[in-house]
Design a protein around this motif. Sequence first.
Motif, PDB file in Angstrom:
ATOM      1  N   SER A   2      -7.528  72.250  56.529  1.00 37.24           N
ATOM      2  CA  SER A   2      -7.965  73.172  55.546  1.00 37.24           C
ATOM      3  C   SER A   2      -8.954  73.251  56.592  1.00 37.24           C
ATOM      4  CB  SER A   2      -8.698  73.314  54.628  1.00 37.24           C
ATOM      5  OG  SER A   2      -9.455  72.053  54.194  1.00 37.24           O
ATOM      6  N   LEU A   5      -6.991  74.675  59.839  1.00 36.87           N
ATOM      7  CA  LEU A   5      -6.962  75.797  59.566  1.00 36.87           C
ATOM      8  C   LEU A   5      -8.454  76.826  59.989  1.00 36.87           C
ATOM      9  CD1 LEU A   5      -5.088  79.367  58.851  1.00 36.87           C
ATOM     10  CD2 LEU A   5      -5.874  77.939  56.563  1.00 36.87           C
ATOM     11  N   LEU A   6      -9.414  76.486  59.499  1.00 37.68           N
ATOM     12  CA  LEU A   6     -10.674  77.088  60.002  1.00 37.68           C
ATOM     13  C   LEU A   6     -10.875  77.164  61.144  1.00 37.68           C
ATOM     14  CD1 LEU A   6     -13.279  78.189  58.926  1.00 37.68           C
ATOM     15  CD2 LEU A   6     -13.888  76.662  58.598  1.00 37.68           C
ATOM     16  N   TYR A 159     -12.659  73.261  49.498  1.00 33.85           N
ATOM     17  CA  TYR A 159     -11.950  74.659  49.635  1.00 33.85           C
ATOM     18  C   TYR A 159     -12.930  75.587  49.242  1.00 33.85           C
ATOM     19  CZ  TYR A 159      -8.367  72.363  47.322  1.00 33.85           C
ATOM     20  OH  TYR A 159      -6.533  71.704  46.969  1.00 33.85           O
ATOM     21  N   PRO A 162     -12.102  77.732  53.510  1.00 32.63           N
ATOM     22  CA  PRO A 162     -11.488  78.735  53.091  1.00 32.63           C
ATOM     23  C   PRO A 162     -11.272  80.068  52.440  1.00 32.63           C
ATOM     24  CG  PRO A 162     -10.353  76.135  52.934  1.00 32.63           C
ATOM     25  CD  PRO A 162     -12.384  76.144  52.989  1.00 32.63           C
ATOM     26  N   ALA A 166     -11.179  83.466  52.770  1.00 33.25           N
ATOM     27  CA  ALA A 166     -10.112  84.341  52.512  1.00 33.25           C
ATOM     28  C   ALA A 166     -11.431  85.339  52.056  1.00 33.25           C
ATOM     29  CB  ALA A 166      -9.800  83.588  51.503  1.00 33.25           C
TER      30      ALA A 166
END
Length: 379
Positions: A2, A5-6, A159, A162, A166
């Motif tokens: 994560s 990804l960020l 989380y 993320p 989102a």
Amino acid sequence: MSAGLLAAIVGFASSFAIVLQGLNATGANAAEATSGLMALSISMGLCAIVASLRTKMPVSIAWSTPGAALLASAGPVDGGFGAAVGAFVICAILIILAGLIRPFGKAVAAIPAPLANAMLAGVLFGLCLAPVKAVAELPVSALIVIGTWALAFRFLRLYAVPLAMAATFAIALYVSGPVDLSSAELISKPVLIKPEFSIEALVSIALPLFIVTMASQNIPGIAVMRAYGYDPHSGPLFTLSGVFSLFSAPFGGHAVNLAAITAAMCAGEDAHKDPRQRYWAAVTAGVIYVLFGLFTGLVMALVAVTPSILIEAVAGLALLGALAFSIGEATKSADTRDSAIITFAVTASGVSFFGVSGAFWGLLAGGAFMALTRIARTS
């Protein structure tokens, strides 16, 4: 994963417009500029994967954002974009040579840890203000994003970022409606540009681009990794980034280099409790960069409808822990505290001289003051 990804989303979305502007300013047409963006994204992704798997360290790679800003201010040269591509090739060769020259690597390794942490804090400080600025600019949207992050941080810390990202994309799609993909190409098309070499391009693009990339990106990138307790060999990493810069140059890419801000995302505790496992964050970021490169048209269509201040706000939220850590480490020792604060102030000011960003000048100012105080104590 994560964190990686960020880092990839922030690294791409926060500065791709600057890269396009720089390439366009040097004479690239729309197809050549898109090709350059694609080549840079794929090159920095592959470079991050290779470097991180080989060293087992979170080696984050980015395109040279200060270099793109330099291109935007330099403008076109005689010979058009082909001459600019020739300058990109020369810059890449210079970066490779800088990594092979051992005294240069030793100079980077000699940067004191308090100054490295202070420089990192200065680099992060401006971005960590983004959530506050976002509330002032887009109050409702920003408060939803921050609220999502805060609740997740309290109950699902892993989380938090993320989910905030989102929420950002959900808000963007709600406000803008369905994204128009009719004019976007599914797979980006590379354009091979024949390089041309000239003295003008060498002086106005190649040399300044090399200096800015090394001083504003590669050196701070090594310093950030050292601030998190890693001990990378700077020379091979510089050379590797130069090799991938050389690969991207004929397709319009100006330079790739070690990252600083996204490096903090991948190297910090939020990426993984165990520092030995954090390299997977950089590997993940590399994979996402490659995908972004392959689908540049689609990515640009989505990012284009998302307010940049909200993306910056999510990055700022993600980096609050890194900012707190770096400030604490920089000011821990009373003997070096004043030098560290000078480094932080100069870096955080955001000023640049001769096209070189405040990160380099912050290290220089703090190091000069540290040397002065040591001389005074021994005399």
